[in-house]
Design an enzyme around this catalytic site. Structure first.
Site, PDB file in Angstrom:
ATOM      1  N   ASP A  52     -17.333  -6.730   1.188  1.00  0.00           N
ATOM      2  CA  ASP A  52     -17.844  -5.434   0.708  1.00  0.00           C
ATOM      3  C   ASP A  52     -19.054  -5.650  -0.207  1.00  0.00           C
ATOM      4  O   ASP A  52     -20.054  -4.930  -0.129  1.00  0.00           O
ATOM      5  CB  ASP A  52     -16.772  -4.675  -0.086  1.00  0.00           C
ATOM      6  CG  ASP A  52     -15.439  -4.619   0.634  1.00  0.00           C
ATOM      7  OD1 ASP A  52     -15.434  -4.655   1.874  1.00  0.00           O
ATOM      8  OD2 ASP A  52     -14.397  -4.553  -0.061  1.00  0.00           O
ATOM      9  N   ARG A  78      -7.916  -3.457  10.025  1.00  0.00           N
ATOM     10  CA  ARG A  78      -6.618  -3.561   9.341  1.00  0.00           C
ATOM     11  C   ARG A  78      -5.552  -3.068  10.324  1.00  0.00           C
ATOM     12  O   ARG A  78      -5.353  -1.855  10.479  1.00  0.00           O
ATOM     13  CB  ARG A  78      -6.581  -2.689   8.075  1.00  0.00           C
ATOM     14  CG  ARG A  78      -7.570  -3.061   7.012  1.00  0.00           C
ATOM     15  CD  ARG A  78      -7.252  -4.411   6.349  1.00  0.00           C
ATOM     16  NE  ARG A  78      -8.229  -4.729   5.311  1.00  0.00           N
ATOM     17  CZ  ARG A  78      -9.394  -5.339   5.517  1.00  0.00           C
ATOM     18  NH1 ARG A  78      -9.744  -5.712   6.738  1.00  0.00           N
ATOM     19  NH2 ARG A  78     -10.216  -5.605   4.519  1.00  0.00           N
ATOM     20  N   TYR A 104       0.817  -1.229   0.000  1.00  0.00           N
ATOM     21  CA  TYR A 104       0.000   0.000   0.000  1.00  0.00           C
ATOM     22  C   TYR A 104       0.843   1.268   0.000  1.00  0.00           C
ATOM     23  O   TYR A 104       1.891   1.319   0.643  1.00  0.00           O
ATOM     24  CB  TYR A 104      -0.880   0.049   1.264  1.00  0.00           C
ATOM     25  CG  TYR A 104      -1.970  -0.986   1.291  1.00  0.00           C
ATOM     26  CD1 TYR A 104      -3.224  -0.713   0.767  1.00  0.00           C
ATOM     27  CD2 TYR A 104      -1.734  -2.242   1.843  1.00  0.00           C
ATOM     28  CE1 TYR A 104      -4.231  -1.663   0.801  1.00  0.00           C
ATOM     29  CE2 TYR A 104      -2.741  -3.200   1.879  1.00  0.00           C
ATOM     30  CZ  TYR A 104      -3.979  -2.906   1.358  1.00  0.00           C
ATOM     31  OH  TYR A 104      -4.968  -3.841   1.387  1.00  0.00           O
ATOM     32  N   TRP A 105       0.381   2.278  -0.712  1.00  0.00           N
ATOM     33  CA  TRP A 105       0.934   3.627  -0.631  1.00  0.00           C
ATOM     34  C   TRP A 105      -0.269   4.542  -0.378  1.00  0.00           C
ATOM     35  O   TRP A 105      -0.901   5.023  -1.319  1.00  0.00           O
ATOM     36  CB  TRP A 105       1.605   4.010  -1.952  1.00  0.00           C
ATOM     37  CG  TRP A 105       2.829   3.216  -2.257  1.00  0.00           C
ATOM     38  CD1 TRP A 105       4.120   3.577  -2.002  1.00  0.00           C
ATOM     39  CD2 TRP A 105       2.900   1.917  -2.893  1.00  0.00           C
ATOM     40  NE1 TRP A 105       4.966   2.581  -2.418  1.00  0.00           N
ATOM     41  CE2 TRP A 105       4.262   1.562  -2.969  1.00  0.00           C
ATOM     42  CE3 TRP A 105       1.942   1.025  -3.395  1.00  0.00           C
ATOM     43  CZ2 TRP A 105       4.693   0.359  -3.522  1.00  0.00           C
ATOM     44  CZ3 TRP A 105       2.353  -0.175  -3.944  1.00  0.00           C
ATOM     45  CH2 TRP A 105       3.725  -0.501  -4.001  1.00  0.00           C
ATOM     46  N   ARG A 106      -0.642   4.682   0.893  1.00  0.00           N
ATOM     47  CA  ARG A 106      -1.877   5.417   1.175  1.00  0.00           C
ATOM     48  C   ARG A 106      -1.746   6.379   2.355  1.00  0.00           C
ATOM     49  O   ARG A 106      -2.703   7.101   2.661  1.00  0.00           O
ATOM     50  CB  ARG A 106      -3.024   4.428   1.445  1.00  0.00           C
ATOM     51  CG  ARG A 106      -2.880   3.681   2.765  1.00  0.00           C
ATOM     52  CD  ARG A 106      -3.903   2.578   2.954  1.00  0.00           C
ATOM     53  NE  ARG A 106      -5.289   3.030   2.838  1.00  0.00           N
ATOM     54  CZ  ARG A 106      -6.336   2.212   2.934  1.00  0.00           C
ATOM     55  NH1 ARG A 106      -6.148   0.920   3.136  1.00  0.00           N
ATOM     56  NH2 ARG A 106      -7.569   2.668   2.820  1.00  0.00           N
TER      57      ARG A 106
HETATM   58  P1  ADP Z   1     -14.709 -10.435   4.487  1.00  0.00           P
HETATM   59  O1  ADP Z   1     -14.334 -10.103   3.052  1.00  0.00           O
HETATM   60  O2  ADP Z   1     -15.305  -9.280   5.214  1.00  0.00           O
HETATM   61  O3  ADP Z   1     -13.670 -11.199   5.249  1.00  0.00           O
HETATM   62  P2  ADP Z   1     -16.097 -12.971   4.366  1.00  0.00           P
HETATM   63  O4  ADP Z   1     -14.879 -13.703   3.957  1.00  0.00           O
HETATM   64  O5  ADP Z   1     -16.720 -13.350   5.659  1.00  0.00           O
HETATM   65  O6  ADP Z   1     -15.952 -11.391   4.353  1.00  0.00           O
HETATM   66  O7  ADP Z   1     -17.142 -13.176   3.197  1.00  0.00           O
HETATM   67  C1  ADP Z   1     -18.244 -12.326   3.015  1.00  0.00           C
HETATM   68  C2  ADP Z   1     -19.332 -13.084   2.306  1.00  0.00           C
HETATM   69  O8  ADP Z   1     -18.818 -13.563   1.044  1.00  0.00           O
HETATM   70  C3  ADP Z   1     -19.782 -14.328   3.048  1.00  0.00           C
HETATM   71  O9  ADP Z   1     -20.800 -14.000   3.983  1.00  0.00           O
HETATM   72  C4  ADP Z   1     -20.281 -15.186   1.922  1.00  0.00           C
HETATM   73  O10 ADP Z   1     -21.587 -14.804   1.556  1.00  0.00           O
HETATM   74  C5  ADP Z   1     -19.333 -14.853   0.774  1.00  0.00           C
HETATM   75  N1  ADP Z   1     -18.193 -15.792   0.704  1.00  0.00           N
HETATM   76  C6  ADP Z   1     -16.926 -15.596   1.127  1.00  0.00           C
HETATM   77  N2  ADP Z   1     -16.159 -16.677   0.888  1.00  0.00           N
HETATM   78  C7  ADP Z   1     -16.964 -17.607   0.300  1.00  0.00           C
HETATM   79  C8  ADP Z   1     -16.782 -18.932  -0.231  1.00  0.00           C
HETATM   80  N3  ADP Z   1     -15.609 -19.546  -0.170  1.00  0.00           N
HETATM   81  N4  ADP Z   1     -17.843 -19.544  -0.785  1.00  0.00           N
HETATM   82  C9  ADP Z   1     -19.042 -18.934  -0.856  1.00  0.00           C
HETATM   83  N5  ADP Z   1     -19.282 -17.694  -0.393  1.00  0.00           N
HETATM   84  C10 ADP Z   1     -18.269 -17.028   0.173  1.00  0.00           C
END
Ligand code: ADP
Length: 312
Positions: A257, A166, A103-105
């Site tokens: 997101d 973060r 990152y450069w922020r």
């Molecule tokens: P973050 O990006 O905030 O860490 P998560 O990894 O918990 O969020 O994922 C957010 C959403 O993305 C989950 O609630 C799910 O709906 C979807 N998701 C993430 N990883 C998977 C996966 N391997 N398979 C299916 N859906 C996923």
């Protein structure tokens, strides 16, 4: 949730450079809250979505403004710094698919948004921000942000918060906890993630996350945990929404997101919390099936219908 017509999303959008081979980079624009704004708008085109941020006077900043126009995101709350540029990050993927970010922020224009905004009044039916939006501000600007949030809530607006922890953006975990707790205490809807709460509060299960966030007064708590399903807590109710299996996960950047954008679009369209979680999961599943944070608009719309057209 009542129909909400004007959403304000607060945060930073950076230049995204993705390594495509030894000496080749592709350029995009992304950032956690910006990604949510883009997917929220795509999923509920009738809603007005403004992105509150600051950009520079550089040509990349101009290009970002153009991109926002393409996504039909209002730029009325985009401020210009005369001395600072957009932040930038670079993603490198190794032969095993592991991604590394640089990152450069630190001194980006977006770190000055509350100063540049000054006392200009702002109203919103729904105001969205994250732990990253908060972390990049100095303490005086964080206080200005909470004053703004107070006036938004006093005039009937709802506030939504995702902690998106973060560590490198905070001076210490203690500092991050204090400000994240204050953000929860000022939010109506929150999106705590399992990984964030483990790293920030040592919470090892959903019950611990729920107890912590509920105690801070959040009425609608949506706990995300990757592929493990979504837990929703509202006024004494608890429901679990399974997440659809993704056959081939290409890039999990912006999964959370995108989920948030889809969930809020569905809530704005009058859907229940469970319908909205299912829809958010569908949006996230689509985004992780493609590389990068912002999926091509055409490819996205062939896979995801708008939130209002989805039946339970
Ligand atoms: P973050 O990006 O905030 O860490 P998560 O990894 O918990 O969020 O994922 C957010 C959403 O993305 C989950 O609630 C799910 O709906 C979807 N998701 C993430 N990883 C998977 C996966 N391997 N398979 C299916 N859906 C996923």
């Amino acid at each position: 949730m009542d129909r909400l017509s004007h959403v304000v999303v607060f945060g930073e959008c950076m230049v995204e450079l993705v390594n495509q081979g030894k000496d080749t980079l592709t350029k995009g624009y992304a950032g956690d809250t910006y990604n949510t704004a883009v997917y929220l708008k795509r999923c509920t085109p009738g809603t007005s979505v403004s992105f509150l941020t600051s950009i520079g006077a550089d040509f990349l900043s101009n290009e970002l403004l153009f991109k926002m126009g393409e996504e039909e995101i209002n730029t009325d709350l985009v401020y210009r710094s005369e001395t600072r540029n957009l932040g930038l990050y670079m993603v490198q993927t190794d032969e095993h698919g592991e991604r590394t970010f640089a990152y450069w922020r630190d001194n980006s224009a977006a770190t000055q948004t509350m100063n540049l905004k000054g006392d200009t009044p702002l109203s919103a039916d729904l105001f969205y921000f994250s732990g990253i939006s908060l972390a990049i501000l100095d303490e005086i600007q964080r206080c200005k942000l909470f004053a703004l949030i107070k006036t938004i809530r006093e005039t009937g607006g709802k506030v939504v918060f995702d902690p998106n922890y973060r560590p490198r953006l905070w001076q210490s975990r203690k500092e991050a906890r204090i400000w994240t707790d204050l953000a929860y205490a000022n939010a109506d809807i929150a999106f705590p993630g399992g990984d964030d709460h483990l790293a920030l509060y040592d919470h090892t299960d959903v019950d611990a996350i729920h107890a912590h966030v509920t105690a801070l007064g959040v009425a609608e708590i949506v706990v995300k945990n990757g592929a493990a399903g979504v837990h929703i807590f509202t006024k004494g109710n608890h429901c679990i929404v399974p997440v659809e299996r993704v056959a081939r996960v290409v890039d999990t950047t912006a999964a959370g997101d995108a989920f948030n954008g889809g969930y809020l679009a569905a809530r704005i369209s009058g859907k229940s919390v469970t319908e909205s979680a299912g829809y958010g999961a569908k949006v996230a599943a689509t985004v992780i099936s493609f590389p990068g944070a912002i999926v091509d608009k055409g490819a996205f719309s062939t896979r995801v219908n708008t939130a209002s057209s989805v039946s339970p």
